[in-house]
Design a protein around this motif. Sequence first.
Motif, PDB file in Angstrom:
ATOM      1  N   GLU A  45     -12.016  -0.664   0.822  1.00  0.00           N
ATOM      2  CA  GLU A  45     -10.804   0.842  -0.177  1.00  0.00           C
ATOM      3  C   GLU A  45      -9.052   0.616   0.729  1.00  0.00           C
ATOM      4  OE1 GLU A  45     -13.447   4.021  -1.026  1.00  0.00           O
ATOM      5  OE2 GLU A  45     -14.504   2.531  -2.007  1.00  0.00           O
ATOM      6  N   ILE A  46      -8.622   1.876   0.346  1.00  0.00           N
ATOM      7  CA  ILE A  46      -7.820   2.344   1.655  1.00  0.00           C
ATOM      8  C   ILE A  46      -8.435   4.012   1.491  1.00  0.00           C
ATOM      9  CG2 ILE A  46      -6.002   1.382   0.881  1.00  0.00           C
ATOM     10  CD1 ILE A  46      -5.159   3.079  -1.621  1.00  0.00           C
ATOM     11  N   PRO A  47      -7.993   4.026   3.079  1.00  0.00           N
ATOM     12  CA  PRO A  47      -8.630   5.941   3.077  1.00  0.00           C
ATOM     13  C   PRO A  47      -8.143   7.226   2.328  1.00  0.00           C
ATOM     14  CG  PRO A  47      -6.795   4.562   4.906  1.00  0.00           C
ATOM     15  CD  PRO A  47      -6.919   4.122   3.747  1.00  0.00           C
ATOM     16  N   GLY A  80       3.169   8.054  -5.268  1.00  0.00           N
ATOM     17  CA  GLY A  80       2.763   7.114  -6.902  1.00  0.00           C
ATOM     18  C   GLY A  80       1.584   8.165  -7.131  1.00  0.00           C
ATOM     19  N   VAL A  81       1.229   8.282  -8.889  1.00  0.00           N
ATOM     20  CA  VAL A  81       0.439   8.723  -9.429  1.00  0.00           C
ATOM     21  C   VAL A  81      -0.402   8.121 -10.023  1.00  0.00           C
ATOM     22  CG1 VAL A  81      -0.371  11.154 -10.464  1.00  0.00           C
ATOM     23  CG2 VAL A  81       1.200  11.273  -9.066  1.00  0.00           C
ATOM     24  N   ASP A  82      -1.791   7.755  -9.941  1.00  0.00           N
ATOM     25  CA  ASP A  82      -2.307   7.154 -10.281  1.00  0.00           C
ATOM     26  C   ASP A  82      -3.363   7.827 -11.231  1.00  0.00           C
ATOM     27  OD1 ASP A  82      -3.051   4.607 -12.537  1.00  0.00           O
ATOM     28  OD2 ASP A  82      -3.920   4.081 -10.432  1.00  0.00           O
ATOM     29  N   SER A 128      -0.947  -9.998   0.147  1.00  0.00           N
ATOM     30  CA  SER A 128      -2.238  -9.798   0.275  1.00  0.00           C
ATOM     31  C   SER A 128      -3.170  -8.941   0.669  1.00  0.00           C
ATOM     32  CB  SER A 128      -2.652 -10.610   1.853  1.00  0.00           C
ATOM     33  OG  SER A 128      -1.685 -11.747   2.410  1.00  0.00           O
ATOM     34  N   VAL A 129      -2.770  -7.501  -0.393  1.00  0.00           N
ATOM     35  CA  VAL A 129      -4.200  -6.632  -0.617  1.00  0.00           C
ATOM     36  C   VAL A 129      -4.914  -7.065  -1.962  1.00  0.00           C
ATOM     37  CG1 VAL A 129      -2.942  -5.255   0.368  1.00  0.00           C
ATOM     38  CG2 VAL A 129      -2.398  -5.151  -1.999  1.00  0.00           C
ATOM     39  N   GLY A 130      -4.313  -8.036  -2.462  1.00  0.00           N
ATOM     40  CA  GLY A 130      -5.409  -8.097  -3.795  1.00  0.00           C
ATOM     41  C   GLY A 130      -6.913  -9.528  -3.311  1.00  0.00           C
ATOM     42  N   VAL A 136      -6.889  -2.301  -8.905  1.00  0.00           N
ATOM     43  CA  VAL A 136      -7.149  -0.796  -8.896  1.00  0.00           C
ATOM     44  C   VAL A 136      -6.233  -0.510  -7.589  1.00  0.00           C
ATOM     45  CG1 VAL A 136      -8.499   0.380  -8.705  1.00  0.00           C
ATOM     46  CG2 VAL A 136      -6.843   1.091 -10.073  1.00  0.00           C
ATOM     47  N   LEU A 137      -7.203  -0.673  -6.454  1.00  0.00           N
ATOM     48  CA  LEU A 137      -6.591  -0.353  -5.396  1.00  0.00           C
ATOM     49  C   LEU A 137      -5.164  -1.006  -5.045  1.00  0.00           C
ATOM     50  CD1 LEU A 137      -9.856   0.657  -3.449  1.00  0.00           C
ATOM     51  CD2 LEU A 137      -8.041   1.393  -5.029  1.00  0.00           C
ATOM     52  N   ALA A 138      -4.939  -2.090  -4.761  1.00  0.00           N
ATOM     53  CA  ALA A 138      -4.157  -3.490  -5.063  1.00  0.00           C
ATOM     54  C   ALA A 138      -2.836  -3.052  -5.553  1.00  0.00           C
ATOM     55  CB  ALA A 138      -4.780  -4.635  -5.471  1.00  0.00           C
ATOM     56  N   ARG A 139      -2.915  -2.393  -6.606  1.00  0.00           N
ATOM     57  CA  ARG A 139      -1.587  -2.092  -7.852  1.00  0.00           C
ATOM     58  C   ARG A 139      -0.782  -0.805  -7.195  1.00  0.00           C
ATOM     59  NH1 ARG A 139      -3.664  -0.316 -12.445  1.00  0.00           N
ATOM     60  NH2 ARG A 139      -4.182   2.127 -12.099  1.00  0.00           N
TER      61      ARG A 139
END
Length: 143
Positions: A45-47, A80-82, A128-130, A136-139
């Motif tokens: 995940e990302i922080p 950004g907002v998701d 390479s994050v994907g 959804v996190l990579a996006r």
Amino acid sequence: MERSGTASLRTARSEAPGPRSASTALLRPGGALPPAAPRYGEPWEIPGGAVEAEESPQAGARHEVLEEPGFDLAPGALLGVDWTAARSGRSDGVVMVFDGGRLSPEQVSAIRLRAEELRGYAFVDVGSVGERLVPVLARRVQA
């Protein structure tokens, strides 16, 4: 606000009415791109995490960076907002992504992972994050 164990936080979040909100801060060492950080197992995940009651999204991002990589960093601009759809045990939610800025070599060497939050981290090229993050996190990182 003191946070209790992960299980009770998940229970509280699943019982909370209405949409959730969460914040994250993307951090970059020198000229590289955001880190991916595994929590509670796979996937990476990302922080970031849930914004607490009475907490602004910026304050939420700040406390998540303090809890996870272990340093105090004021989040910068909103990147950004998701929206995240409801799923089993969770309502839908809004995620705000803030610029965590570029980390100096001293800040990178000062990262201290809390075992109950993270078991490792890596700075990953945005292309390479994907390979490490769910789509959804990579996006969010690639946007």
